[in-house]
Scaffold this active site. Structure first.
Site, PDB file in Angstrom:
ATOM      1  N   HIS A 256      35.047  47.465  43.558  1.00 23.02           N
ATOM      2  CA  HIS A 256      36.122  47.662  42.580  1.00 23.02           C
ATOM      3  C   HIS A 256      36.546  49.138  42.526  1.00 23.02           C
ATOM      4  CE1 HIS A 256      34.183  43.932  40.506  1.00 23.02           C
ATOM      5  NE2 HIS A 256      34.802  43.613  41.625  1.00 23.02           N
TER       6      HIS A 256
ATOM      7  N   HIS B 271      41.310  38.287  41.170  1.00 21.94           N
ATOM      8  CA  HIS B 271      40.121  39.130  41.327  1.00 21.94           C
ATOM      9  C   HIS B 271      39.625  39.109  42.778  1.00 21.94           C
ATOM     10  CE1 HIS B 271      36.698  41.537  40.330  1.00 21.94           C
ATOM     11  NE2 HIS B 271      36.026  40.760  41.161  1.00 21.94           N
TER      12      HIS B 271
ATOM     13  N   ASP C 275      38.961  42.189  45.292  1.00 25.22           N
ATOM     14  CA  ASP C 275      37.764  42.377  46.119  1.00 25.22           C
ATOM     15  C   ASP C 275      38.150  42.572  47.589  1.00 25.22           C
ATOM     16  OD1 ASP C 275      35.865  42.148  44.105  1.00 25.22           O
ATOM     17  OD2 ASP C 275      35.498  40.014  44.455  1.00 25.22           O
TER      18      ASP C 275
ATOM     19  N   HIS D  46      32.791  38.979  50.352  1.00 23.81           N
ATOM     20  CA  HIS D  46      32.754  40.350  50.888  1.00 23.81           C
ATOM     21  C   HIS D  46      32.336  40.387  52.355  1.00 23.81           C
ATOM     22  CE1 HIS D  46      33.498  41.923  46.966  1.00 23.81           C
ATOM     23  NE2 HIS D  46      32.424  41.345  46.463  1.00 23.81           N
TER      24      HIS D  46
HETATM   25 ZN   LIG Z   1      34.716  41.740  42.500  1.00 21.01          ZN
END
Ligand SMILES: [Zn+2]
Length: 300
Positions: free
Chosen positions: A91, A256, A260, A283
């Site tokens: 973030h 969100h 990311d 991720h």
């Molecule tokens: Zn996140």
């Protein structure tokens, strides 16, 4: 049938690098570690990139925010250099990228970044208030020239990242959230033209908070982690809706995940031009895509 390989090339830079006009600090506690922490963002010279410095480990080396330094840790982006580590930096990286801060020394008092409200908005507003200055070196720019799906991503069945050229020369991100547990979190999508102004990002994407299901939250609590995090700090979903915490957007979860993704794509010290569309990625898959694309070009 031949499957087309997606491709990026290095193109003339569209802008010079930038750094912060002045230092700015953000304090809070880490969601995972519960540790109090200050992340101090300071101006840095051209071509130094984003680097983290562990002030609590004074003899440690700087930790570059690049995909080569990324290690696998569930549900977050962690970086390690020479044994010094920072956690949960995605973030932070999304905010630096959104504010067009290319070079920055981030001096930290503990490894894990402040969790704050689970979004990027506090970081981004602090960076925007500090302001940026243009530097002498050009920013490396990579442009998508051939469309296709990134091979070898791994992850959940159906996880993919498709890229394509953008005719207007913009940077477009899209995220499609498909949660494997039926009814836990509604399927949803979000998209954003990242080359628009940072203020648009600050309004539409940066405030979108991290989320998990109630059963995931209970698991973490059982393990004794995240003990300072309440339903007010992160969105905890039960039966398709967050507990005790109104959504900021109907598709806040997909937004969100887009945030990311932008933080993960910031693990390459380049500006991307093209259309990036992710489905069901986390991720790790985003980082795999960045590695795949960087391997195609001489970006140094
Ligand atoms: Zn996140």
């Amino acid at each position: 049938m031949t499957i087309q390989e997606p491709k990026v090339v290095r193109v003339d830079s569209k802008r010079n690098q930038r750094t912060l006009a002045q230092q700015v600090d953000v304090a809070g506690f880490g969601f995972w570690s519960s540790q109090d922490v200050v992340y101090s963002f300071r101006p840095a010279e051209s071509n130094s990139g984003i680097r983290f410095f562990r002030a609590d480990l004074p003899s440690s080396q700087p930790i570059p925010a690049r995909v080569e330094y990324r290690i696998e840790k569930p549900r977050q982006t962690s970086l390690v250099a020479d044994g010094a580590q920072v956690d949960m930096v995605e973030h932070v990286l999304a905010a630096l990228r959104a504010a067009r801060v290319d070079n920055c020394n981030v001096v930290v008092t503990a490894p894990e970044a402040p969790g704050l409200d689970g979004s990027s908005v506090v970081f981004l507003n602090a960076l925007l208030d500090a302001g940026t200055v243009e530097q002498e070196c050009a920013k490396v720019t990579l442009q998508v020239v051939a469309p296709g799906s990134i091979p070898g991503l791994g992850g959940a069945p159906g996880a993919q990242i498709e890229i394509a050229p953008d005719e207007e020369g913009e940077t477009y991100y899209e995220y499609n959230l498909v949660y494997d547990v039926p009814g836990a979190i509604p399927n949803q999508s979000a998209s954003f033209v990242f080359s628009r102004s940072p203020r648009d990002f600050a309004r539409e994407i940066a405030p979108c908070r991290t989320f998990l299901t109630l059963s995931e939250a209970n698991e973490l609590r059982k393990l004794g982690i995240c003990r300072r995090v309440t339903e007010k700090d992160a969105l905890v979903f039960d039966n398709g809706a967050p507990i005790d915490n109104p959504l900021r957007f109907d598709n806040e979860c997909a937004r969100h995940k887009l945030l990311d993704m932008i933080g993960d794509f910031a693990l390459a010290p380049v500006d991307w031009i093209g259309r990036f569309k992710a489905t069901k990625t986390g991720h790790q898959q985003n980082a795999n895509a960045v590695r795949y694309l960087l391997n195609q070009v001489d970006w140094r």
